[in-house]
Scaffold this motif. Structure first.
Motif, mmCIF file in Angstrom:
data_model
loop_
_atom_site.group_PDB
_atom_site.id
_atom_site.type_symbol
_atom_site.label_atom_id
_atom_site.label_comp_id
_atom_site.label_asym_id
_atom_site.label_seq_id
_atom_site.Cartn_x
_atom_site.Cartn_y
_atom_site.Cartn_z
ATOM 1 N N TRP A 46 0.818 -1.220 0.000
ATOM 2 C CA TRP A 46 0.000 0.000 0.000
ATOM 3 C C TRP A 46 0.848 1.263 0.000
ATOM 4 C CZ3 TRP A 46 -5.142 -1.055 -0.242
ATOM 5 C CH2 TRP A 46 -5.568 -2.312 0.184
ATOM 6 N N HIS A 47 0.423 2.264 -0.779
ATOM 7 C CA HIS A 47 1.018 3.597 -0.655
ATOM 8 C C HIS A 47 0.516 4.223 0.642
ATOM 9 C CE1 HIS A 47 3.206 3.982 -4.358
ATOM 10 N NE2 HIS A 47 2.165 3.611 -5.075
ATOM 11 N N ASP A 48 1.262 5.187 1.177
ATOM 12 C CA ASP A 48 0.916 5.803 2.458
ATOM 13 C C ASP A 48 -0.485 6.417 2.476
ATOM 14 O OD1 ASP A 48 3.365 5.076 3.489
ATOM 15 O OD2 ASP A 48 4.282 7.036 3.186
ATOM 16 N N ASP A 49 -0.938 6.932 1.353
ATOM 17 C CA ASP A 49 -2.250 7.597 1.293
ATOM 18 C C ASP A 49 -3.311 6.726 0.612
ATOM 19 O OD1 ASP A 49 -1.128 7.690 -1.238
ATOM 20 O OD2 ASP A 49 -1.679 9.780 -1.608
ATOM 21 N N ALA A 50 -3.071 5.422 0.579
ATOM 22 C CA ALA A 50 -3.975 4.495 -0.115
ATOM 23 C C ALA A 50 -5.335 4.419 0.569
ATOM 24 C CB ALA A 50 -3.339 3.108 -0.178
ATOM 25 N N GLU A 51 -6.288 3.890 -0.207
ATOM 26 C CA GLU A 51 -7.636 3.644 0.294
ATOM 27 C C GLU A 51 -7.962 2.164 0.122
ATOM 28 O OE1 GLU A 51 -10.253 7.538 -0.602
ATOM 29 O OE2 GLU A 51 -9.709 6.352 -2.384
ATOM 30 N N GLY A 57 -20.772 -1.917 5.382
ATOM 31 C CA GLY A 57 -20.543 -1.849 6.812
ATOM 32 C C GLY A 57 -19.240 -2.448 7.288
ATOM 33 N N ARG A 58 -18.425 -2.929 6.368
ATOM 34 C CA ARG A 58 -17.155 -3.546 6.767
ATOM 35 C C ARG A 58 -16.059 -2.515 7.024
ATOM 36 N NH1 ARG A 58 -19.204 -7.938 8.502
ATOM 37 N NH2 ARG A 58 -19.743 -9.508 6.976
ATOM 38 N N GLY A 59 -16.174 -1.345 6.404
ATOM 39 C CA GLY A 59 -15.222 -0.288 6.701
ATOM 40 C C GLY A 59 -14.531 0.281 5.491
ATOM 41 N N ASP A 60 -14.265 1.560 5.570
ATOM 42 C CA ASP A 60 -13.440 2.264 4.604
ATOM 43 C C ASP A 60 -12.186 2.682 5.355
ATOM 44 O OD1 ASP A 60 -15.381 1.944 2.689
ATOM 45 O OD2 ASP A 60 -16.177 3.969 2.879
ATOM 46 N N PHE A 61 -11.041 2.224 4.871
ATOM 47 C CA PHE A 61 -9.780 2.450 5.556
ATOM 48 C C PHE A 61 -8.901 3.317 4.661
ATOM 49 C CE2 PHE A 61 -11.630 -1.611 6.719
ATOM 50 C CZ PHE A 61 -11.692 -1.508 8.108
ATOM 51 N N ARG A 62 -8.490 4.460 5.188
ATOM 52 C CA ARG A 62 -7.688 5.408 4.410
ATOM 53 C C ARG A 62 -6.386 5.703 5.144
ATOM 54 N NH1 ARG A 62 -13.071 6.702 3.384
ATOM 55 N NH2 ARG A 62 -13.513 6.958 1.156
ATOM 56 N N GLY A 63 -5.287 5.552 4.414
ATOM 57 C CA GLY A 63 -3.971 5.757 5.005
ATOM 58 C C GLY A 63 -3.478 4.496 5.677
ATOM 59 N N THR A 64 -2.173 4.410 5.866
ATOM 60 C CA THR A 64 -1.590 3.154 6.344
ATOM 61 C C THR A 64 -2.006 2.792 7.768
ATOM 62 O OG1 THR A 64 0.455 4.344 6.870
ATOM 63 C CG2 THR A 64 0.384 3.139 4.777
ATOM 64 N N ALA A 65 -2.214 3.757 8.648
ATOM 65 C CA ALA A 65 -2.637 3.415 10.016
ATOM 66 C C ALA A 65 -3.996 2.730 9.987
ATOM 67 C CB ALA A 65 -2.670 4.658 10.894
ATOM 68 N N GLU A 66 -4.915 3.250 9.207
ATOM 69 C CA GLU A 66 -6.253 2.655 9.104
ATOM 70 C C GLU A 66 -6.210 1.317 8.360
ATOM 71 O OE1 GLU A 66 -9.595 3.504 10.233
ATOM 72 O OE2 GLU A 66 -8.153 4.330 11.661
ATOM 73 N N ILE A 67 -5.408 1.242 7.323
ATOM 74 C CA ILE A 67 -5.303 -0.015 6.581
ATOM 75 C C ILE A 67 -4.710 -1.100 7.481
ATOM 76 C CG2 ILE A 67 -4.141 -1.166 4.643
ATOM 77 C CD1 ILE A 67 -4.587 1.518 3.085
ATOM 78 N N ARG A 68 -3.742 -0.746 8.287
ATOM 79 C CA ARG A 68 -3.196 -1.695 9.264
ATOM 80 C C ARG A 68 -4.309 -2.143 10.220
ATOM 81 N NH1 ARG A 68 1.715 -3.223 11.429
ATOM 82 N NH2 ARG A 68 2.800 -1.841 9.993
ATOM 83 N N ARG A 69 -5.119 -1.208 10.678
ATOM 84 C CA ARG A 69 -6.219 -1.522 11.590
ATOM 85 C C ARG A 69 -7.233 -2.453 10.939
ATOM 86 N NH1 ARG A 69 -11.147 0.065 13.144
ATOM 87 N NH2 ARG A 69 -11.408 1.703 11.600
ATOM 88 N N SER A 70 -7.361 -2.388 9.600
ATOM 89 C CA SER A 70 -8.307 -3.269 8.905
ATOM 90 C C SER A 70 -8.030 -4.732 9.208
ATOM 91 C CB SER A 70 -8.265 -3.035 7.388
ATOM 92 O OG SER A 70 -7.102 -3.614 6.794
#
Length: 157
Positions: A46-51, A57-70
């Motif tokens: 993932w790029h740092d600003d990826a989506e 209802g499963r989630g929209d994750f933006r940025g690496t911190a959120e993608i990691r949380r996914s």
């Protein structure tokens, strides 16, 4: 890149082949990182600003911190996952950006050991930045998630 082979140089054609190989590694990295719970492998695609967008209802994750949380979110729902991805296409908009689509079927194991089948299509945007191909965006289009079923899972070797 839609231009014909004759209108592109050998270097441009080789670059596209190498790019396709790098993009294929992204697709494999997604499955491998998720299924083997290898967060470093998963995050490397993932790029740092990826989506990473999972409607319903499963989630929209933006940025690496959120993608990691996914992966934590998914880990609470599924004890294990096994993805099989196929029918991958990549269409180059230019030398550093491509769109892609791939279909997947996944066996997802509930905490109680029952399994559900999940079918989806991934709609991707890949970008090469500073010479490295990664995902800029992945949208998951799910078709179904089956009811939990009892299936005998074999122990690993």
């Amino acid at each position: 890149m839609t231009s014909s082979i004759k209108s592109r140089s050998l270097e441009e054609r080789i670059d596209e082949i190498e790019s396709r190989t790098a993009i294929a590694d992204i697709i494999a990295g997604y499955c491998e990182g998720t299924d083997r719970r290898d967060i470093d492998r998963f995050m490397s695609i993932w790029h740092d600003d990826a989506e990473y967008l999972i409607p319903g209802g499963r989630g929209d994750f933006r940025g690496t911190a959120e993608i990691r949380r996914s992966q934590e979110v998914i880990g609470k729902v599924w004890k294990e996952t096994y993805h099989w991805t196929t029918n991958h296409t990549a269409r180059f908009e230019n030398a550093d950006r491509a769109t892609g689509r791939s279909d997947a079927i996944a066996v997802c194991v509930h905490p109680d050991g029952r399994i559900s089948w999940v079918a989806c299509t991934y709609h991707d945007i890949y970008e090469r930045r500073s010479g490295v191909w990664k995902l800029a965006r992945r949208l998951v289009e799910r078709y179904f998630v089956s009811a939990p079923q009892d299936v005998e899972l074999l122990p690993p070797f």
